[in-house]
Design an enzyme around this catalytic site. Structure first.
Site, mmCIF file in Angstrom:
data_model
loop_
_atom_site.group_PDB
_atom_site.id
_atom_site.type_symbol
_atom_site.label_atom_id
_atom_site.label_comp_id
_atom_site.label_asym_id
_atom_site.label_seq_id
_atom_site.Cartn_x
_atom_site.Cartn_y
_atom_site.Cartn_z
ATOM 1 N N THR A 37 30.075 -8.961 -5.235
ATOM 2 C CA THR A 37 29.966 -10.217 -4.843
ATOM 3 C C THR A 37 30.188 -11.110 -6.319
ATOM 4 O OG1 THR A 37 28.351 -9.622 -3.176
ATOM 5 C CG2 THR A 37 28.207 -11.840 -4.191
ATOM 6 N N ASP B 267 34.204 -3.147 -3.573
ATOM 7 C CA ASP B 267 32.773 -3.296 -2.903
ATOM 8 C C ASP B 267 32.249 -2.266 -3.402
ATOM 9 O OD1 ASP B 267 31.625 -5.023 -0.420
ATOM 10 O OD2 ASP B 267 30.585 -3.010 -0.995
ATOM 11 N N SER C 189 29.939 -0.216 -1.990
ATOM 12 C CA SER C 189 29.815 0.522 -0.776
ATOM 13 C C SER C 189 31.034 1.599 -0.945
ATOM 14 C CB SER C 189 29.804 -0.202 0.551
ATOM 15 O OG SER C 189 28.641 -0.925 0.405
ATOM 16 N N THR D 183 15.999 0.785 -7.984
ATOM 17 C CA THR D 183 16.297 1.054 -6.613
ATOM 18 C C THR D 183 16.582 -0.252 -6.099
ATOM 19 O OG1 THR D 183 14.796 2.664 -6.351
ATOM 20 C CG2 THR D 183 15.486 1.378 -4.350
ATOM 21 N N THR E 144 9.249 12.087 -2.562
ATOM 22 C CA THR E 144 8.473 11.243 -1.380
ATOM 23 C C THR E 144 9.167 10.041 -0.949
ATOM 24 O OG1 THR E 144 6.369 10.166 -0.970
ATOM 25 C CG2 THR E 144 7.106 10.018 -3.167
ATOM 26 N N GLN E 145 8.738 9.779 0.509
ATOM 27 C CA GLN E 145 9.156 8.477 0.993
ATOM 28 C C GLN E 145 8.531 7.140 0.684
ATOM 29 O OE1 GLN E 145 9.261 8.863 5.427
ATOM 30 N NE2 GLN E 145 10.305 10.801 5.380
HETATM 31 N N1 ASP Z 1 28.412 -5.487 -0.973
HETATM 32 C C1 ASP Z 1 28.427 -5.804 -2.350
HETATM 33 C C2 ASP Z 1 28.761 -4.577 -3.192
HETATM 34 O O1 ASP Z 1 27.783 -4.144 -3.410
HETATM 35 C C3 ASP Z 1 27.288 -6.519 -2.644
HETATM 36 C C4 ASP Z 1 27.071 -7.049 -3.821
HETATM 37 O O2 ASP Z 1 27.987 -7.215 -4.625
HETATM 38 O O3 ASP Z 1 25.848 -7.249 -4.407
HETATM 39 O O4 ASP Z 1 29.819 -4.606 -3.774
#
Ligand code: ASP
Length: 353
Positions: A16, A59, A61, A168, A279-280
């Site tokens: 982002t 991105d 992800s 995290t 652990t969770q």
């Molecule tokens: N979906 C984006 C990413 O992780 C969210 C971000 O940039 O914060 O690339």
């Protein structure tokens, strides 16, 4: 003190942070070659900035270990000429990338600061500028003898400087997106940037930095829940590609005492699969001695992941499995902090390990 002669390499991977609104109001990735145009404040930083841009940006992800290898390669190739590195990265998997880099670069002697933003750099209320500029200053900060103040992989986000492999992502909406539940903040920015040097790693400056490039992905995360079923657990643990399981258990490392469940775990351990218990709970550590439900796992040969995050535990296993360690060496290394990713257990707990 910020070193006015420092050379900082700014690596833009995507996320982002690097977006601006086009004429129709849609967000699109901005051309990082025009960085100064969008953030004129960067010119006021006294030190020298080089940039490396991922083309196309991603991105986070879509991050894979191949991208981590690419980052380590860029850092190794530029290590001598630079005093520090800032990586602009999407927030979604930033904690994984920070964890991975912390293991892949052994005896790191320079800062690697990851940052990003919740609002794109082209938005009026963006958090990107503040995050980026402060991250750059942290990367260029040196102590009185000229050593970097933060020679470790860290995340800087909304005033908080955090150890990367303890971090995290905790918030999808707010600016304070990261937290280290089991480790103190290593720095905080306000009017000044204040560091907690007692919690920052000290490398051995007389030794070489070693860059590792192999990560093994034969890992699965198995999160327990009441009602988890035998055929599914069996199918996962009997998959032929599995080398390690990160078992997310309850509380201090407890699991149901179901015969079928323990039998599957015992069988997996016998087949040479590493089963690591984390652990969770967000805060606290695995202690398999505390309850009978934990003891059964210990007896089955499960390794305690102590207070490690899921991100750090996965990356540590990828690194250890990828680097030709023997079974015994892996088991020993899972139980000790390699780069501050877990808290060394008290003497009283060592018998469990
Ligand atoms: N979906 C984006 C990413 O992780 C969210 C971000 O940039 O914060 O690339």
């Amino acid at each position: 003190m910020i070193d006015a002669n420092a050379n900082i390499l700014l690596i833009y991977t995507g996320g982002t942070i690097g977006m601006v609104e086009n004429t129709t109001g849609t967000l699109e990735v901005f051309d990082f070659n025009h960085l100064n145009g969008h953030i004129p404040e960067l010119q006021r930083l006294k030190f020298h900035i080089n940039t490396y841009v991922f083309n196309p940006p991603i991105d986070s992800s879509d991050i894979t270990p191949e991208y981590w290898v690419r980052l380590v390669r860029i850092i190794e190739d530029n290590y001598e000429e630079h005093d520090g590195f800032v990586i602009l990265h999407g927030t979604d998997t930033m904690a994984y990338t920070a964890s991975a880099l912390s293991f892949m670069i052994e005896n790191l002697t320079k800062p690697i600061v990851l940052t990003g933003a919740q609002l794109p750099i082209g938005k009026l209320r963006t958090d990107a500028k503040e995050n980026l500029i402060t991250a750059m200053e942290i990367a260029a900060d040196k102590d009185s003898v000229g050593n970097p103040i933060v020679p470790e992989v860290c995340i800087f986000f909304q005033n908080d400087l955090l150890r990367g492999n303890r971090s995290t992502k905790i918030n999808a909406d707010n600016f304070n997106a990261f937290k280290t539940y089991n480790y103190p903040m290593i720095g905080k920015s306000g009017i000044h940037i204040r560091y907690d040097r007692s919690h920052i790693l000290t490398p051995d400056y007389s030794k070489k930095t070693i860059f590792h490039y192999n990560m093994d992905c034969g890992i699965v995360i198995l999160k327990l829940f009441p009602g988890i079923s035998k055929p599914i657990v069996e199918a996962i643990l009997q998959s032929k590609d599995i080398k390690a399981v990160v078992l997310e258990t309850y509380g201090s490392g407890n699991a149901p005492r179901l015969d079928w469940f323990l039998e599957i775990i015992r069988d997996a351990v016998k087949r040479g699969i590493y089963v690591v218990n984390i652990t969770q709970c967000e805060i606290g550590s695995v202690d398999m001695q505390r309850y009978e439900t934990g003891r059964e796992l210990l007896k089955a040969g499960v390794i305690s992941g102590l207070d490690g995050t899921v991100e750090a535990t996965v990356c540590k296993l990828m690194y250890l499995l990828g680097n030709n360690y023997s079974r015994e060496e892996i088991v020993v290394r899972m139980r000790i902090p390699l780069v501050g990713e877990i808290t060394r257990p008290d003497e009283k707990d060592v018998k469990e390990l």
